[in-house]
Design a protein around this motif. Structure first.
Motif, PDB file in Angstrom:
ATOM      1  N   ARG A  86     -58.030 -28.991 -21.717  1.00  0.00           N
ATOM      2  CA  ARG A  86     -58.976 -28.697 -20.650  1.00  0.00           C
ATOM      3  C   ARG A  86     -58.475 -27.508 -19.833  1.00  0.00           C
ATOM      4  NH1 ARG A  86     -62.033 -30.951 -23.277  1.00  0.00           N
ATOM      5  NH2 ARG A  86     -63.053 -32.958 -22.920  1.00  0.00           N
ATOM      6  N   ARG A  87     -59.394 -26.699 -19.371  1.00  0.00           N
ATOM      7  CA  ARG A  87     -59.006 -25.512 -18.612  1.00  0.00           C
ATOM      8  C   ARG A  87     -58.313 -25.913 -17.314  1.00  0.00           C
ATOM      9  NH1 ARG A  87     -61.278 -22.543 -14.573  1.00  0.00           N
ATOM     10  NH2 ARG A  87     -63.160 -23.822 -14.610  1.00  0.00           N
ATOM     11  N   ARG A  88     -58.815 -26.941 -16.660  1.00  0.00           N
ATOM     12  CA  ARG A  88     -58.186 -27.436 -15.443  1.00  0.00           C
ATOM     13  C   ARG A  88     -57.515 -28.768 -15.757  1.00  0.00           C
ATOM     14  NH1 ARG A  88     -62.336 -27.735 -10.763  1.00  0.00           N
ATOM     15  NH2 ARG A  88     -63.686 -28.496 -12.428  1.00  0.00           N
ATOM     16  N   ARG A  89     -56.216 -28.824 -15.452  1.00  0.00           N
ATOM     17  CA  ARG A  89     -55.443 -30.025 -15.762  1.00  0.00           C
ATOM     18  C   ARG A  89     -54.597 -30.398 -14.536  1.00  0.00           C
ATOM     19  NH1 ARG A  89     -54.704 -26.424 -19.765  1.00  0.00           N
ATOM     20  NH2 ARG A  89     -52.528 -26.015 -19.235  1.00  0.00           N
ATOM     21  N   PHE A  90     -54.128 -31.618 -14.525  1.00  0.00           N
ATOM     22  CA  PHE A  90     -53.325 -32.065 -13.392  1.00  0.00           C
ATOM     23  C   PHE A  90     -52.230 -33.007 -13.873  1.00  0.00           C
ATOM     24  CE2 PHE A  90     -56.090 -35.635 -14.019  1.00  0.00           C
ATOM     25  CZ  PHE A  90     -55.371 -36.744 -13.594  1.00  0.00           C
ATOM     26  N   LYS A  91     -51.158 -33.058 -13.075  1.00  0.00           N
ATOM     27  CA  LYS A  91     -50.102 -34.050 -13.255  1.00  0.00           C
ATOM     28  C   LYS A  91     -49.726 -34.560 -11.878  1.00  0.00           C
ATOM     29  CE  LYS A  91     -47.911 -31.880 -17.277  1.00  0.00           C
ATOM     30  NZ  LYS A  91     -46.726 -31.109 -17.711  1.00  0.00           N
ATOM     31  N   VAL A  92     -49.461 -35.838 -11.797  1.00  0.00           N
ATOM     32  CA  VAL A  92     -48.964 -36.447 -10.568  1.00  0.00           C
ATOM     33  C   VAL A  92     -47.644 -37.134 -10.910  1.00  0.00           C
ATOM     34  CG1 VAL A  92     -49.398 -38.128  -8.739  1.00  0.00           C
ATOM     35  CG2 VAL A  92     -51.308 -36.794  -9.687  1.00  0.00           C
ATOM     36  N   ARG A  93     -46.616 -36.858 -10.128  1.00  0.00           N
ATOM     37  CA  ARG A  93     -45.307 -37.430 -10.420  1.00  0.00           C
ATOM     38  C   ARG A  93     -44.491 -37.516  -9.137  1.00  0.00           C
ATOM     39  NH1 ARG A  93     -42.896 -31.998 -13.327  1.00  0.00           N
ATOM     40  NH2 ARG A  93     -42.321 -30.894 -11.414  1.00  0.00           N
ATOM     41  N   THR A  94     -43.481 -38.347  -9.162  1.00  0.00           N
ATOM     42  CA  THR A  94     -42.414 -38.260  -8.172  1.00  0.00           C
ATOM     43  C   THR A  94     -41.211 -37.650  -8.863  1.00  0.00           C
ATOM     44  OG1 THR A  94     -41.649 -40.516  -8.657  1.00  0.00           O
ATOM     45  CG2 THR A  94     -43.186 -40.228  -6.819  1.00  0.00           C
ATOM     46  N   ARG A  95     -40.502 -36.836  -8.137  1.00  0.00           N
ATOM     47  CA  ARG A  95     -39.274 -36.223  -8.666  1.00  0.00           C
ATOM     48  C   ARG A  95     -38.135 -36.596  -7.727  1.00  0.00           C
ATOM     49  NH1 ARG A  95     -38.987 -30.256 -10.875  1.00  0.00           N
ATOM     50  NH2 ARG A  95     -39.508 -31.454 -12.742  1.00  0.00           N
ATOM     51  N   PHE A 137     -52.425 -37.784   0.173  1.00  0.00           N
ATOM     52  CA  PHE A 137     -51.918 -36.464  -0.221  1.00  0.00           C
ATOM     53  C   PHE A 137     -52.403 -36.109  -1.622  1.00  0.00           C
ATOM     54  CE2 PHE A 137     -48.582 -34.338  -2.728  1.00  0.00           C
ATOM     55  CZ  PHE A 137     -48.530 -33.116  -2.081  1.00  0.00           C
ATOM     56  N   VAL A 138     -52.323 -37.034  -2.563  1.00  0.00           N
ATOM     57  CA  VAL A 138     -52.770 -36.787  -3.937  1.00  0.00           C
ATOM     58  C   VAL A 138     -54.272 -36.506  -3.958  1.00  0.00           C
ATOM     59  CG1 VAL A 138     -53.066 -37.818  -6.224  1.00  0.00           C
ATOM     60  CG2 VAL A 138     -50.927 -38.143  -4.965  1.00  0.00           C
ATOM     61  N   ASP A 139     -55.050 -37.331  -3.241  1.00  0.00           N
ATOM     62  CA  ASP A 139     -56.506 -37.153  -3.232  1.00  0.00           C
ATOM     63  C   ASP A 139     -56.895 -35.792  -2.668  1.00  0.00           C
ATOM     64  OD1 ASP A 139     -56.776 -39.677  -4.287  1.00  0.00           O
ATOM     65  OD2 ASP A 139     -57.262 -40.637  -2.367  1.00  0.00           O
ATOM     66  N   GLU A 140     -56.186 -35.360  -1.623  1.00  0.00           N
ATOM     67  CA  GLU A 140     -56.497 -34.065  -1.010  1.00  0.00           C
ATOM     68  C   GLU A 140     -56.179 -32.925  -1.967  1.00  0.00           C
ATOM     69  OE1 GLU A 140     -55.298 -31.345   2.894  1.00  0.00           O
ATOM     70  OE2 GLU A 140     -54.590 -33.419   2.718  1.00  0.00           O
ATOM     71  N   ALA A 141     -55.009 -32.986  -2.621  1.00  0.00           N
ATOM     72  CA  ALA A 141     -54.616 -31.915  -3.543  1.00  0.00           C
ATOM     73  C   ALA A 141     -55.587 -31.815  -4.714  1.00  0.00           C
ATOM     74  CB  ALA A 141     -53.197 -32.156  -4.048  1.00  0.00           C
ATOM     75  N   LEU A 142     -55.973 -32.941  -5.287  1.00  0.00           N
ATOM     76  CA  LEU A 142     -56.921 -32.928  -6.400  1.00  0.00           C
ATOM     77  C   LEU A 142     -58.317 -32.537  -5.929  1.00  0.00           C
ATOM     78  CD1 LEU A 142     -55.850 -36.183  -8.312  1.00  0.00           C
ATOM     79  CD2 LEU A 142     -55.251 -33.821  -8.859  1.00  0.00           C
ATOM     80  N   GLY A 143     -58.683 -32.979  -4.719  1.00  0.00           N
ATOM     81  CA  GLY A 143     -60.012 -32.678  -4.207  1.00  0.00           C
ATOM     82  C   GLY A 143     -60.245 -31.197  -3.988  1.00  0.00           C
ATOM     83  N   ARG A 144     -59.185 -30.451  -3.638  1.00  0.00           N
ATOM     84  CA  ARG A 144     -59.342 -29.001  -3.439  1.00  0.00           C
ATOM     85  C   ARG A 144     -59.829 -28.324  -4.706  1.00  0.00           C
ATOM     86  NH1 ARG A 144     -53.830 -28.794  -1.477  1.00  0.00           N
ATOM     87  NH2 ARG A 144     -53.754 -29.482   0.710  1.00  0.00           N
ATOM     88  N   GLU A 145     -59.468 -28.879  -5.872  1.00  0.00           N
ATOM     89  CA  GLU A 145     -59.882 -28.314  -7.148  1.00  0.00           C
ATOM     90  C   GLU A 145     -61.056 -29.081  -7.759  1.00  0.00           C
ATOM     91  OE1 GLU A 145     -58.580 -25.548  -8.409  1.00  0.00           O
ATOM     92  OE2 GLU A 145     -57.271 -25.399  -6.639  1.00  0.00           O
ATOM     93  N   SER A 146     -61.653 -29.968  -6.963  1.00  0.00           N
ATOM     94  CA  SER A 146     -62.784 -30.796  -7.431  1.00  0.00           C
ATOM     95  C   SER A 146     -62.421 -31.600  -8.668  1.00  0.00           C
ATOM     96  CB  SER A 146     -64.017 -29.915  -7.706  1.00  0.00           C
ATOM     97  OG  SER A 146     -64.429 -29.241  -6.533  1.00  0.00           O
ATOM     98  N   ILE A 147     -61.172 -32.061  -8.725  1.00  0.00           N
ATOM     99  CA  ILE A 147     -60.723 -32.906  -9.834  1.00  0.00           C
ATOM    100  C   ILE A 147     -60.824 -34.357  -9.396  1.00  0.00           C
ATOM    101  CG2 ILE A 147     -58.729 -33.580 -11.237  1.00  0.00           C
ATOM    102  CD1 ILE A 147     -57.815 -30.696 -11.167  1.00  0.00           C
ATOM    103  N   ARG A 148     -61.541 -35.133 -10.180  1.00  0.00           N
ATOM    104  CA  ARG A 148     -61.705 -36.558  -9.911  1.00  0.00           C
ATOM    105  C   ARG A 148     -61.172 -37.304 -11.121  1.00  0.00           C
ATOM    106  NH1 ARG A 148     -66.074 -33.753  -8.280  1.00  0.00           N
ATOM    107  NH2 ARG A 148     -66.640 -33.844  -6.071  1.00  0.00           N
TER     108      ARG A 148
END
Length: 280
Positions: A86-95, A137-148
């Motif tokens: 997919r052109r737009r992709r996401f990852k969520v993690r703790t480091r 925080f996760v919802d806001e970051a993904l929401g900026r890119e309209s990723i649901r």
């Protein structure tokens, strides 16, 4: 901690402190290029890089232990976005930086032309296997890119734990960074996998190639498709689609050691689904 096999080459590099590294090459928006290199080739490569590089040094240590916990939806939306390119992709993690007990919650977003944007939130180490306290925080970051990533009622849960040791270089002339990851291992609820003898080198630049990229290209080493999350999960889960990383898996993971997850295993749930899912 046992020093890496290239420790003597790293010891000869001039140091850079963490504050200066962040100031000169934070690169929260960047282009990443990844390479897989045999461990025994690193000393020669580092000797050639020496004129351009400084190494991160914290209280005399130059190699540091990392742990990442990756989160995904019940239908593995993050994984399938990568698997189906997919052109737009996401990852969520703790480091978690194990040597300093510091932890961050991170959201990585991949967009057009290979640009990667990373958002970070300081996080409590005891919460590193849940996103509950960082959900806004996760919802806001993904929401900026309209990723649901999840339908109504869906949620992000821990899927995979990765660990490795990292050495970080600063290339001052190009304000770029290079990371060298060794002793890579992965674990889900049921299996553990180790990748001995191989290092993942990642260059992080604003756009143009840095001296390390050019040195690797000159020796015939090209960027490889590898994601610590997606490639590691594909190696542990042969039932998942793996087209983007199939060459990497066949070439570099065929000698990987797979075993039952040691007890106590992390609380991780990997859904048994393989269908393509939408993440935007």
């Amino acid at each position: 901690m046992t020093p890496p096999p290239f420790a003597s080459a790293v010891a000869d590099l001039p140091p850079v402190e963490l504050a200066e590294l962040i100031d000169r090459a934070a690169l929260q928006s960047r282009v990443d290029r990844k390479y897989l290199v045999a461990l025994d080739e690193l000393p020669v490569l580092l000797d050639r890089v020496a004129p351009y590089a400084r190494v991160l040094d914290i209280d005399g240590a130059r190699t540091f232990r990392y742990e990442s916990v990756y989160f995904d939806t019940p239908c593995l939306a993050s994984y399938h976005c990568a698997a189906h390119r997919r052109r737009r992709r996401f990852k969520v993690r703790t480091r978690t930086y194990l040597d300093s007990a510091q932890c961050w919650l991170e959201v990585k977003l991949s967009g057009a032309r290979g640009l990667v944007t990373k958002h970070r939130l300081p996080y409590r180490t005891e919460d590193r296997r849940t996103v509950r306290s960082g959900q806004d925080f996760v919802d806001e970051a993904l929401g900026r890119e309209s990723i649901r990533p999840a339908p109504a009622g869906g949620h992000l849960a821990p899927v995979l734990v990765t660990g490795y040791r990292r050495t970080t270089l600063l290339l001052p002339a190009t304000a770029s960074r290079v990371t060298i990851d060794t002793d890579l291992h992965w674990q889900d609820d049921h299996r553990a996998l180790g990748l001995p003898g191989v290092a993942v080198i990642e260059t992080k630049t604003r756009s143009a190639a840095c001296p390390v990229d050019r040195l690797l290209w000159q020796r015939g080493t090209r960027p490889a498709r590898i994601s610590k999350y997606a490639t590691g999960l594909a190696a542990l889960r042969p039932d998942l689609p793996d087209v983007p990383w199939r060459r990497t898996l066949r070439r570099h993971f065929r000698d990987a050691t797979v075993s039952a997850a040691p007890a106590p295993a992390p609380t991780i749930t990997v859904p048994r689904v393989t269908q393509e899912t939408s993440c935007v």
